[in-house]
Motif scaffolding. Structure first.
Motif, PDB file in Angstrom:
ATOM      1  N   GLN A  52       1.901  -2.050   2.027  1.00 30.59           N
ATOM      2  CA  GLN A  52       0.723  -1.646   1.246  1.00 30.59           C
ATOM      3  C   GLN A  52      -0.356  -1.244   2.240  1.00 30.59           C
ATOM      4  OE1 GLN A  52      -0.704  -3.803  -2.401  1.00 30.59           O
ATOM      5  NE2 GLN A  52      -2.563  -4.078  -1.173  1.00 30.59           N
ATOM      6  N   LEU A  53      -0.796  -0.016   2.128  1.00 30.01           N
ATOM      7  CA  LEU A  53      -1.673   0.566   3.129  1.00 30.01           C
ATOM      8  C   LEU A  53      -3.023   0.950   2.522  1.00 30.01           C
ATOM      9  CD1 LEU A  53      -1.646   1.637   6.106  1.00 30.01           C
ATOM     10  CD2 LEU A  53      -0.951   3.837   5.154  1.00 30.01           C
ATOM     11  N   THR A  54      -4.106   0.471   3.128  1.00 25.63           N
ATOM     12  CA  THR A  54      -5.448   0.923   2.782  1.00 25.63           C
ATOM     13  C   THR A  54      -5.840   1.962   3.818  1.00 25.63           C
ATOM     14  OG1 THR A  54      -6.003  -1.263   1.892  1.00 25.63           O
ATOM     15  CG2 THR A  54      -7.823   0.234   2.345  1.00 25.63           C
ATOM     16  N   TYR A  55      -6.137   3.176   3.351  1.00 24.11           N
ATOM     17  CA  TYR A  55      -6.221   4.325   4.254  1.00 24.11           C
ATOM     18  C   TYR A  55      -7.452   5.178   3.941  1.00 24.11           C
ATOM     19  CZ  TYR A  55      -4.431   8.411   6.844  1.00 24.11           C
ATOM     20  OH  TYR A  55      -4.246   9.443   7.729  1.00 24.11           O
ATOM     21  N   THR A  78      -8.903   8.889   4.162  1.00 24.12           N
ATOM     22  CA  THR A  78      -8.436  10.264   4.303  1.00 24.12           C
ATOM     23  C   THR A  78      -9.410  11.087   5.144  1.00 24.12           C
ATOM     24  OG1 THR A  78      -9.608  11.073   2.336  1.00 24.12           O
ATOM     25  CG2 THR A  78      -7.421  10.086   2.006  1.00 24.12           C
ATOM     26  N   GLU A  79      -9.010  12.335   5.447  1.00 30.67           N
ATOM     27  CA  GLU A  79      -9.886  13.227   6.206  1.00 30.67           C
ATOM     28  C   GLU A  79     -11.162  13.525   5.444  1.00 30.67           C
ATOM     29  OE1 GLU A  79      -7.964  16.724   7.561  1.00 30.67           O
ATOM     30  OE2 GLU A  79      -6.349  15.667   8.596  1.00 30.67           O
ATOM     31  N   ALA A  80     -11.102  13.435   4.115  1.00 28.14           N
ATOM     32  CA  ALA A  80     -12.293  13.664   3.289  1.00 28.14           C
ATOM     33  C   ALA A  80     -13.148  12.401   3.182  1.00 28.14           C
ATOM     34  CB  ALA A  80     -11.875  14.129   1.897  1.00 28.14           C
ATOM     35  N   ASN A  81     -12.804  11.390   3.982  1.00 29.33           N
ATOM     36  CA  ASN A  81     -13.542  10.122   4.019  1.00 29.33           C
ATOM     37  C   ASN A  81     -13.454   9.348   2.697  1.00 29.33           C
ATOM     38  OD1 ASN A  81     -14.943   8.319   5.683  1.00 29.33           O
ATOM     39  ND2 ASN A  81     -16.907   8.906   4.774  1.00 29.33           N
ATOM     40  N   GLU A  82     -12.323   9.507   2.017  1.00 28.35           N
ATOM     41  CA  GLU A  82     -12.068   8.771   0.782  1.00 28.35           C
ATOM     42  C   GLU A  82     -11.036   7.688   1.059  1.00 28.35           C
ATOM     43  OE1 GLU A  82     -10.749  11.739  -1.910  1.00 28.35           O
ATOM     44  OE2 GLU A  82     -12.766  12.569  -2.262  1.00 28.35           O
ATOM     45  N   GLN A  83     -11.244   6.513   0.518  1.00 21.72           N
ATOM     46  CA  GLN A  83     -10.319   5.406   0.748  1.00 21.72           C
ATOM     47  C   GLN A  83      -9.284   5.353  -0.378  1.00 21.72           C
ATOM     48  OE1 GLN A  83     -11.391   0.997   0.762  1.00 21.72           O
ATOM     49  NE2 GLN A  83     -11.342   1.433   2.966  1.00 21.72           N
ATOM     50  N   THR A  84      -8.027   5.166   0.014  1.00 17.48           N
ATOM     51  CA  THR A  84      -6.944   5.100  -0.947  1.00 17.48           C
ATOM     52  C   THR A  84      -6.021   3.957  -0.593  1.00 17.48           C
ATOM     53  OG1 THR A  84      -5.097   6.346  -1.939  1.00 17.48           O
ATOM     54  CG2 THR A  84      -5.546   6.731   0.393  1.00 17.48           C
ATOM     55  N   ILE A  85      -5.353   3.407  -1.581  1.00 17.33           N
ATOM     56  CA  ILE A  85      -4.388   2.335  -1.356  1.00 17.33           C
ATOM     57  C   ILE A  85      -3.013   2.841  -1.791  1.00 17.33           C
ATOM     58  CG2 ILE A  85      -3.684  -0.013  -1.953  1.00 17.33           C
ATOM     59  CD1 ILE A  85      -6.591  -0.688  -2.446  1.00 17.33           C
ATOM     60  N   TRP A  88      -1.039   8.744  17.033  1.00 11.23           N
ATOM     61  CA  TRP A  88       0.200   8.290  16.408  1.00 11.23           C
ATOM     62  C   TRP A  88       0.102   8.497  14.900  1.00 11.23           C
ATOM     63  CZ3 TRP A  88       4.694   6.836  18.539  1.00 11.23           C
ATOM     64  CH2 TRP A  88       4.696   6.441  19.888  1.00 11.23           C
ATOM     65  N   THR A  89       1.205   8.920  14.294  1.00 13.96           N
ATOM     66  CA  THR A  89       1.259   9.039  12.841  1.00 13.96           C
ATOM     67  C   THR A  89       2.485   8.301  12.316  1.00 13.96           C
ATOM     68  OG1 THR A  89       2.525  11.103  12.905  1.00 13.96           O
ATOM     69  CG2 THR A  89       0.126  11.285  12.837  1.00 13.96           C
ATOM     70  N   LEU A  90       2.356   7.779  11.126  1.00 14.92           N
ATOM     71  CA  LEU A  90       3.454   7.097  10.457  1.00 14.92           C
ATOM     72  C   LEU A  90       4.076   8.047   9.446  1.00 14.92           C
ATOM     73  CD1 LEU A  90       5.056   4.473   9.675  1.00 14.92           C
ATOM     74  CD2 LEU A  90       3.272   4.106   7.950  1.00 14.92           C
ATOM     75  N   VAL A  91       5.363   8.279   9.588  1.00 12.85           N
ATOM     76  CA  VAL A  91       6.106   9.045   8.588  1.00 12.85           C
ATOM     77  C   VAL A  91       6.631   8.056   7.560  1.00 12.85           C
ATOM     78  CG1 VAL A  91       8.100  10.502   8.142  1.00 12.85           C
ATOM     79  CG2 VAL A  91       6.757  10.836  10.222  1.00 12.85           C
ATOM     80  N   SER A  92       6.370   8.333   6.294  1.00 10.35           N
ATOM     81  CA  SER A  92       6.763   7.377   5.263  1.00 10.35           C
ATOM     82  C   SER A  92       7.147   8.101   3.981  1.00 10.35           C
ATOM     83  CB  SER A  92       5.605   6.411   4.972  1.00 10.35           C
ATOM     84  OG  SER A  92       4.507   7.130   4.437  1.00 10.35           O
ATOM     85  N   TRP A  93       7.749   7.329   3.078  1.00 11.46           N
ATOM     86  CA  TRP A  93       8.010   7.798   1.730  1.00 11.46           C
ATOM     87  C   TRP A  93       6.955   7.151   0.841  1.00 11.46           C
ATOM     88  CZ3 TRP A  93      11.220  11.418  -0.271  1.00 11.46           C
ATOM     89  CH2 TRP A  93      11.343  11.456  -1.659  1.00 11.46           C
ATOM     90  N   CYS A  94       6.084   7.985   0.271  1.00 10.52           N
ATOM     91  CA  CYS A  94       4.982   7.482  -0.540  1.00 10.52           C
ATOM     92  C   CYS A  94       5.450   7.289  -1.978  1.00 10.52           C
ATOM     93  CB  CYS A  94       3.808   8.450  -0.485  1.00 10.52           C
ATOM     94  SG  CYS A  94       2.397   7.930  -1.491  1.00 10.52           S
ATOM     95  N   GLU A  95       5.334   6.071  -2.491  1.00 12.15           N
ATOM     96  CA  GLU A  95       5.810   5.788  -3.840  1.00 12.15           C
ATOM     97  C   GLU A  95       4.889   6.391  -4.900  1.00 12.15           C
ATOM     98  OE1 GLU A  95       6.770   1.658  -4.303  1.00 12.15           O
ATOM     99  OE2 GLU A  95       8.488   1.848  -2.944  1.00 12.15           O
ATOM    100  N   LEU A  96       3.633   6.642  -4.551  1.00 12.42           N
ATOM    101  CA  LEU A  96       2.723   7.286  -5.496  1.00 12.42           C
ATOM    102  C   LEU A  96       3.054   8.769  -5.633  1.00 12.42           C
ATOM    103  CD1 LEU A  96       0.172   7.244  -7.288  1.00 12.42           C
ATOM    104  CD2 LEU A  96      -1.162   7.714  -5.208  1.00 12.42           C
ATOM    105  N   ARG A 146      -2.165   8.852   9.685  1.00 16.35           N
ATOM    106  CA  ARG A 146      -2.600   8.593  11.050  1.00 16.35           C
ATOM    107  C   ARG A 146      -2.943   7.121  11.222  1.00 16.35           C
ATOM    108  NH1 ARG A 146      -6.737  13.075  13.316  1.00 16.35           N
ATOM    109  NH2 ARG A 146      -7.415  11.152  14.358  1.00 16.35           N
ATOM    110  N   LEU A 147      -2.475   6.531  12.306  1.00 15.21           N
ATOM    111  CA  LEU A 147      -2.711   5.109  12.524  1.00 15.21           C
ATOM    112  C   LEU A 147      -4.186   4.788  12.713  1.00 15.21           C
ATOM    113  CD1 LEU A 147       0.397   5.179  12.858  1.00 15.21           C
ATOM    114  CD2 LEU A 147       0.146   3.457  14.650  1.00 15.21           C
ATOM    115  N   ASP A 148      -4.948   5.716  13.296  1.00 10.45           N
ATOM    116  CA  ASP A 148      -6.360   5.433  13.530  1.00 10.45           C
ATOM    117  C   ASP A 148      -7.205   5.560  12.261  1.00 10.45           C
ATOM    118  OD1 ASP A 148      -6.154   8.162  13.288  1.00 10.45           O
ATOM    119  OD2 ASP A 148      -7.224   8.640  15.143  1.00 10.45           O
ATOM    120  N   ARG A 149      -6.588   5.929  11.137  1.00  9.78           N
ATOM    121  CA  ARG A 149      -7.294   5.972   9.852  1.00  9.78           C
ATOM    122  C   ARG A 149      -6.878   4.816   8.935  1.00  9.78           C
ATOM    123  NH1 ARG A 149     -10.119  10.553   8.696  1.00  9.78           N
ATOM    124  NH2 ARG A 149      -9.857  12.312  10.120  1.00  9.78           N
ATOM    125  N   MET A 150      -6.025   3.935   9.444  1.00 10.46           N
ATOM    126  CA  MET A 150      -5.568   2.808   8.640  1.00 10.46           C
ATOM    127  C   MET A 150      -6.580   1.676   8.704  1.00 10.46           C
ATOM    128  SD  MET A 150      -1.491   2.777   9.571  1.00 10.46           S
ATOM    129  CE  MET A 150      -0.473   4.229   9.231  1.00 10.46           C
TER     130      MET A 150
END
Length: 226
Positions: free
Chosen positions: A152-155, A157-164, A179-187, A195-199
């Motif tokens: 579960q990731l709180t992130y 975005t580039e638009a400065n919006e927070q998403t879970i 560094w970036t995380l490649v993932s399968w997004c369930e949403l 990007r790891l620095d946006r987590m």
């Protein structure tokens, strides 16, 4: 390439594979003809190297076989040490420490002349490990990938919006600056990069996931190439 060096390279290739490798693949890798590969395989077998297989099918080292320790030339050792320095600079602390001990083990068995050449070769990797806060997340995510556990990731975005998001982490890629995380997004029901620095927060869940032919890191890379 001298025959002795070619035979050593051939053994190294076979030792690196868990499955049978065709003469065609071996020939292409070593830049020789298939006929040369057949002759070299025969020479190795006659010298006692336990190689199983046959022409047209492939060759593999038999299980339980042991070969002499590898010997690296100067350029190979420089490449290895440069890679170790990159790991120490750009990866998470756990891998950085592992690369330090691995490098020390290798250097400890090298002759002084080669050791000096490696220590003084004119290529440097800036030591930026302690400045990269994102690498702290890398260790957590790397273990989640290995254990195939959802995250579960709180992130932000580039638009400065927070998403879970609840994601299935598949792999980590370094793109020159981050560094970036490649993932399968369930949403989104598809591949997504984060990007790891946006987590902002990472929570590894108990729930596991499965990879498949159409959901894994290599498949993601192939889809980007087209």
């Amino acid at each position: 390439m001298a025959k002795h060096d070619r035979l050593l390279a051939l053994m190294t290739l076979l030792r690196s594979k868990r499955y049978a490798v065709t003469a065609s693949e071996l020939a292409q890798t070593l830049s020789v003809s298939e006929r040369t590969i057949y002759r070299d395989i025969k020479s190795l077998v006659h010298s006692g190297v336990p190689i199983a297989g046959e022409a047209g099918i492939g060759y593999v080292l038999e299980r339980g076989s042991h070969l002499p320790p590898l010997m690296f030339n100067q350029q190979e050792m420089i490449a290895l040490e440069l890679g170790m320095r990159m790991v120490r600079s750009l990866s998470d602390k756990e891998l950085a420490e592992a690369s330090t001990t691995a490098s020390a083990k290798i250097m400890s068995v090298l002759p002084d002349k080669l050791k000096k050449q490696i220590e003084n070769f004119p290529m440097r990797v800036p030591d930026v490990h302690t400045k990269r806060l994102a690498t702290k997340s890398a260790k957590i995510l790397r273990h989640a990938i290995n254990d195939q556990r959802k995250v579960q990731l709180t992130y932000t975005t580039e638009a400065n919006e927070q998403t879970i998001r609840t994601i299935q982490p598949l792999g980590l890629i370094f793109w020159a600056h981050s560094w970036t995380l490649v993932s399968w997004c369930e949403l989104r029901k598809g591949y997504r990069q984060f990007r790891l620095d946006r987590m902002d927060e990472i929570l590894v869940l108990d729930e596991r996931f499965e990879v498949s032919e159409n959901k894994n890191l290599e498949h993601y890379i192939k889809t980007r190439a087209h």
